[in-house]
Design a protein around this motif. Structure first.
Motif, PDB file in Angstrom:
ATOM      1  N   LYS A  28       0.815  -1.218   0.000  1.00 50.26           N
ATOM      2  CA  LYS A  28       0.000   0.000   0.000  1.00 50.26           C
ATOM      3  C   LYS A  28       0.845   1.264   0.000  1.00 50.26           C
ATOM      4  CE  LYS A  28      -4.037   2.064   2.241  1.00 50.26           C
ATOM      5  NZ  LYS A  28      -5.082   1.886   3.281  1.00 50.26           N
ATOM      6  N   ALA A  29       1.976   1.234   0.670  1.00 43.73           N
ATOM      7  CA  ALA A  29       2.840   2.415   0.729  1.00 43.73           C
ATOM      8  C   ALA A  29       3.340   2.834  -0.650  1.00 43.73           C
ATOM      9  CB  ALA A  29       4.028   2.141   1.651  1.00 43.73           C
ATOM     10  N   ASP A  30       3.320   1.904  -1.600  1.00 41.09           N
ATOM     11  CA  ASP A  30       3.816   2.195  -2.949  1.00 41.09           C
ATOM     12  C   ASP A  30       2.700   2.454  -3.955  1.00 41.09           C
ATOM     13  OD1 ASP A  30       6.392   1.883  -2.035  1.00 41.09           O
ATOM     14  OD2 ASP A  30       6.551  -0.211  -2.665  1.00 41.09           O
ATOM     15  N   TRP A  31       1.448   2.470  -3.506  1.00 34.76           N
ATOM     16  CA  TRP A  31       0.348   2.744  -4.424  1.00 34.76           C
ATOM     17  C   TRP A  31       0.457   4.172  -4.959  1.00 34.76           C
ATOM     18  CZ3 TRP A  31      -4.506   0.609  -1.397  1.00 34.76           C
ATOM     19  CH2 TRP A  31      -4.422  -0.792  -1.348  1.00 34.76           C
ATOM     20  N   ARG A  32       0.161   4.326  -6.230  1.00 37.98           N
ATOM     21  CA  ARG A  32       0.238   5.628  -6.872  1.00 37.98           C
ATOM     22  C   ARG A  32      -1.049   5.920  -7.653  1.00 37.98           C
ATOM     23  NH1 ARG A  32       3.523   5.758  -3.601  1.00 37.98           N
ATOM     24  NH2 ARG A  32       5.764   6.241  -3.777  1.00 37.98           N
ATOM     25  N   ILE A  33      -1.132   7.120  -8.181  1.00 31.79           N
ATOM     26  CA  ILE A  33      -2.306   7.601  -8.904  1.00 31.79           C
ATOM     27  C   ILE A  33      -1.829   8.137 -10.255  1.00 31.79           C
ATOM     28  CG2 ILE A  33      -4.219   9.250  -8.896  1.00 31.79           C
ATOM     29  CD1 ILE A  33      -3.648   9.397  -5.747  1.00 31.79           C
ATOM     30  N   GLY A  34      -2.334   7.583 -11.334  1.00 37.01           N
ATOM     31  CA  GLY A  34      -1.992   8.071 -12.663  1.00 37.01           C
ATOM     32  C   GLY A  34      -3.244   8.566 -13.375  1.00 37.01           C
ATOM     33  N   THR A  35      -3.302   9.839 -13.655  1.00 35.70           N
ATOM     34  CA  THR A  35      -4.501  10.444 -14.251  1.00 35.70           C
ATOM     35  C   THR A  35      -4.265  10.762 -15.722  1.00 35.70           C
ATOM     36  OG1 THR A  35      -5.101  11.411 -12.118  1.00 35.70           O
ATOM     37  CG2 THR A  35      -6.172  12.324 -14.066  1.00 35.70           C
ATOM     38  N   GLU A  36      -5.223  10.407 -16.562  1.00 31.68           N
ATOM     39  CA  GLU A  36      -5.147  10.681 -17.990  1.00 31.68           C
ATOM     40  C   GLU A  36      -6.370  11.503 -18.398  1.00 31.68           C
ATOM     41  OE1 GLU A  36      -4.517   7.156 -20.314  1.00 31.68           O
ATOM     42  OE2 GLU A  36      -3.364   6.189 -18.724  1.00 31.68           O
ATOM     43  N   HIS A  37      -6.148  12.481 -19.232  1.00 29.69           N
ATOM     44  CA  HIS A  37      -7.317  13.193 -19.762  1.00 29.69           C
ATOM     45  C   HIS A  37      -7.047  13.682 -21.185  1.00 29.69           C
ATOM     46  CE1 HIS A  37      -5.263  16.996 -18.533  1.00 29.69           C
ATOM     47  NE2 HIS A  37      -5.968  17.510 -19.503  1.00 29.69           N
ATOM     48  N   GLU A  38      -8.129  13.707 -21.954  1.00 27.83           N
ATOM     49  CA  GLU A  38      -8.088  14.099 -23.360  1.00 27.83           C
ATOM     50  C   GLU A  38      -8.940  15.341 -23.567  1.00 27.83           C
ATOM     51  OE1 GLU A  38      -8.148   9.310 -24.367  1.00 27.83           O
ATOM     52  OE2 GLU A  38      -9.838  10.596 -24.956  1.00 27.83           O
ATOM     53  N   LYS A  39      -8.561  16.144 -24.563  1.00 30.70           N
ATOM     54  CA  LYS A  39      -9.348  17.332 -24.897  1.00 30.70           C
ATOM     55  C   LYS A  39      -9.239  17.611 -26.387  1.00 30.70           C
ATOM     56  CE  LYS A  39      -5.201  18.636 -23.104  1.00 30.70           C
ATOM     57  NZ  LYS A  39      -4.391  17.669 -22.334  1.00 30.70           N
ATOM     58  N   PHE A  40     -10.303  18.174 -26.941  1.00 33.42           N
ATOM     59  CA  PHE A  40     -10.360  18.483 -28.369  1.00 33.42           C
ATOM     60  C   PHE A  40      -9.709  19.832 -28.639  1.00 33.42           C
ATOM     61  CE2 PHE A  40     -14.288  15.889 -27.802  1.00 33.42           C
ATOM     62  CZ  PHE A  40     -13.997  14.860 -28.685  1.00 33.42           C
ATOM     63  N   GLY A  41      -8.870  19.904 -29.679  1.00 34.60           N
ATOM     64  CA  GLY A  41      -8.326  21.171 -30.128  1.00 34.60           C
ATOM     65  C   GLY A  41      -9.048  21.664 -31.366  1.00 34.60           C
ATOM     66  N   TYR A  42      -9.124  22.977 -31.502  1.00 33.96           N
ATOM     67  CA  TYR A  42      -9.779  23.559 -32.689  1.00 33.96           C
ATOM     68  C   TYR A  42      -9.190  24.927 -32.996  1.00 33.96           C
ATOM     69  CZ  TYR A  42     -12.532  26.384 -29.379  1.00 33.96           C
ATOM     70  OH  TYR A  42     -12.916  27.272 -28.381  1.00 33.96           O
ATOM     71  N   CYS A  43      -9.385  25.366 -34.223  1.00 34.95           N
ATOM     72  CA  CYS A  43      -8.938  26.690 -34.642  1.00 34.95           C
ATOM     73  C   CYS A  43      -9.923  27.729 -34.119  1.00 34.95           C
ATOM     74  CB  CYS A  43      -8.852  26.780 -36.158  1.00 34.95           C
ATOM     75  SG  CYS A  43      -7.632  25.651 -36.878  1.00 34.95           S
ATOM     76  N   GLN A  44      -9.409  28.748 -33.456  1.00 36.17           N
ATOM     77  CA  GLN A  44     -10.281  29.691 -32.763  1.00 36.17           C
ATOM     78  C   GLN A  44     -11.188  30.465 -33.720  1.00 36.17           C
ATOM     79  OE1 GLN A  44      -8.116  32.257 -30.151  1.00 36.17           O
ATOM     80  NE2 GLN A  44      -9.936  33.161 -29.232  1.00 36.17           N
ATOM     81  N   ASP A  45     -10.720  30.767 -34.921  1.00 37.38           N
ATOM     82  CA  ASP A  45     -11.540  31.581 -35.822  1.00 37.38           C
ATOM     83  C   ASP A  45     -12.555  30.753 -36.603  1.00 37.38           C
ATOM     84  OD1 ASP A  45      -9.597  30.319 -37.326  1.00 37.38           O
ATOM     85  OD2 ASP A  45      -9.140  32.073 -38.585  1.00 37.38           O
ATOM     86  N   THR A  46     -12.187  29.548 -37.019  1.00 35.16           N
ATOM     87  CA  THR A  46     -13.093  28.741 -37.839  1.00 35.16           C
ATOM     88  C   THR A  46     -13.932  27.759 -37.024  1.00 35.16           C
ATOM     89  OG1 THR A  46     -11.474  26.968 -38.183  1.00 35.16           O
ATOM     90  CG2 THR A  46     -11.419  28.840 -39.728  1.00 35.16           C
ATOM     91  N   LEU A  47     -13.516  27.476 -35.788  1.00 36.40           N
ATOM     92  CA  LEU A  47     -14.166  26.478 -34.921  1.00 36.40           C
ATOM     93  C   LEU A  47     -14.094  25.065 -35.519  1.00 36.40           C
ATOM     94  CD1 LEU A  47     -17.364  28.420 -33.739  1.00 36.40           C
ATOM     95  CD2 LEU A  47     -15.038  28.452 -32.766  1.00 36.40           C
ATOM     96  N   LYS A  48     -13.089  24.842 -36.357  1.00 34.82           N
ATOM     97  CA  LYS A  48     -12.891  23.534 -36.967  1.00 34.82           C
ATOM     98  C   LYS A  48     -11.764  22.785 -36.245  1.00 34.82           C
ATOM     99  CE  LYS A  48     -15.982  24.281 -40.136  1.00 34.82           C
ATOM    100  NZ  LYS A  48     -17.311  23.647 -40.000  1.00 34.82           N
ATOM    101  N   PRO A  49     -11.793  21.456 -36.256  1.00 35.19           N
ATOM    102  CA  PRO A  49     -10.750  20.691 -35.570  1.00 35.19           C
ATOM    103  C   PRO A  49      -9.381  20.915 -36.191  1.00 35.19           C
ATOM    104  CG  PRO A  49     -12.176  19.243 -36.859  1.00 35.19           C
ATOM    105  CD  PRO A  49     -12.821  20.591 -36.865  1.00 35.19           C
TER     106      PRO A  49
END
Length: 456
Positions: A28-49
């Motif tokens: 238990k002393a060696d248990w760790r936490i690995g968090t992953e997250h994803e997010k969509f990117g887009y062009c600010q002017d066209t709102l396209k990916p």
């Protein structure tokens, strides 16, 4: 998505497959936490990916992170496809979503610092080139054709195979985002209990984090369309896995299931070799058509373990895989939710007591109900809203029992990371409900407002 595995030598005995998983057992002393997250990117002017290359692109963001913040590049076929630093990596999802796979950390305070640093770095780079990122479970407007496949050999093979099984595999690859957490176990028995709780209560996470009520510019009738997509992807490698709840489940039973999942590829000399639909059991006998006469390495087995996609997954740790991607503060709530349930034995036992009497049919119905109705789901007299209230309370008690202080001791424990979920429970409004309220209210049905109001 996972990066290619390495090391381990040839597989000479079946038992090595089981032993690889068992090596994940840690005190238990060696248990760790690995968090992953994803997010969509887009062009600010066209709102396209974002495309892969160009002035405003995924490549430009990765190179900006590399040059400004000291990340080391990862390449495939001379193209930058990821970054590494201090035990963490930044990688590309098939449709260009950007993923942080965090380092194994000791507590949620550190996890949230990591998330905050990463998003601040991404924002600093992307703001300069007219790029934005948004956290949602599914792309709200973009079509399949608008989201280019990233230049990774694994994705090309997967894309071809996904078009032949299920109906929504390519939608998963290009147009969904998640947040997940990877947690440790101390023994085979501990893994079994945690996997059972993880699978049974994954629908609660789906409901609480539901954040994908739009798809291709329309209201889709689900609070989590991402979860709906995963239900019709490839039945051989997804789902709630009833066998996990059967007597005798353990590392070997997991190995037997994974062996029966059709292969995607073998990775050799920087290249992905097509092994679509082939059998790892044949590979063990030296009879894989893609590599006749050759037997697998332990790295091949490690790669194959990454090609199964159930609601919770065993490797040398357990991955919680049900939640939609979402707003900044919820990226810390997801690991807090599961750590509170999993890393205190009293909490884990209480969580198991809640769900141990459910049938496989009830667990699947809760999964579907969470996807469609979120906290409003009702299954055989089980109210998802009430269930979520109980589960979050157990998680909070588990975090209190851990009593890991933050902010130099000014914050007594990790419970405040659950505040976003407690607010959801009190209001009954998931992120999806909030989005729908705006869409039908102040947005006046104008979905493009989502970018202005919800980008990082």
């Amino acid at each position: 998505m996972s990066i290619p595995q390495s090391g381990g030598g040839p597989i000479e005995r079946y038992e090595q497959l089981v032993e690889m998983l068992a090596k994940g057992c840690k005190p238990k002393a060696d248990w760790r936490i690995g968090t992953e997250h994803e997010k969509f990117g887009y062009c600010q002017d066209t709102l396209k990916p974002l495309p892969y290359g160009g002035e405003r692109s995924i490549k430009a963001v990765l190179e900006g992170l590399e040059s400004r913040f000291g990340w080391d590049r990862v390449e495939e076929d001379c193209k930058i496809i990821g970054l590494t630093k201090d035990g963490a990596n930044v990688s590309l999802e098939p449709g260009g979503a950007l993923e942080l796979s965090g380092a194994p950390l000791e507590n949620i305070h550190q996890t949230c610092d990591e998330v905050n640093t990463h998003l601040a770095e991404v924002k600093a780079v992307s703001d300069e080139i007219g790029v934005k990122f948004i956290g949602l479970g599914a792309a709200p407007e973009w079509t399949h054709e608008q989201m280019p496949l990233m230049p990774k050999g694994r994705y090309k093979l997967m894309n071809d195979y996904m078009e032949k099984v299920g109906t929504m595999g390519t939608a998963m690859m290009r147009r969904t985002c998640t947040v997940q957490v990877n947690l440790d176990f101390s023994s085979e028995a501990d893994m079994v209990q945690k996997m059972r709780v993880a699978l049974a209560l994954q629908p609660v996470a789906v409901a609480l984090f539901a954040n994908s009520p739009f798809f291709e510019g329309k209201v889709n009738g689900h609070k989590s369309w991402r979860s709906r997509i995963w239900r019709d992807l490839d039945a051989s490698r997804t789902g709630m896995l009833p066998f996990v709840f059967e007597d005798g489940f353990g590392f070997e039973a997991w190995v037997e299931w994974v062996l029966d999942v059709p292969m995607y590829f073998v990775y050799r000399d920087g290249k992905y070799i097509n092994a679509l639909g082939m059998s790892f059991r044949d590979f063990l006998k030296g009879e894989l058509p893609a590599l006749p006469g050759e037997k697998p390495l332990l790295s091949d087995w490690a790669d194959h373990l990454t090609t199964v996609f159930p609601e919770a997954r065993v490797k040398q740790f357990i991955e919680m895989r049900g939640a939609d991607g979402g707003p900044w503060r919820r990226l810390c709530a997801l690991p807090a939710f599961w750590v509170g349930l999993m890393y205190d034995q009293t909490a884990l036992d209480a969580a198991w007591d809640l769900c141990k009497g459910w049938t496989a049919e009830q667990r699947e119905a809760l999964r579907i109900g969470a996807s469609v109705d979120g906290l409003q789901a009702q299954v055989d007299g089980i109210s998802m809203h009430n269930l979520a209230r109980q589960v979050v309370a157990i998680s909070e008690a588990g975090l209190k029992a851990r009593a890991i202080a933050g902010a130099g001791g000014l914050v007594p424990d990790e419970t405040h990371f659950l505040n976003a979920l407690k607010e959801t429970i009190e209001s009954g409004q998931t992120p999806a409900d909030e989005l729908l309220g705006h869409y039908h209210g102040d947005w006046g049905g104008e979905l493009t407002r989502i970018y202005q109001d919800y980008s990082y």
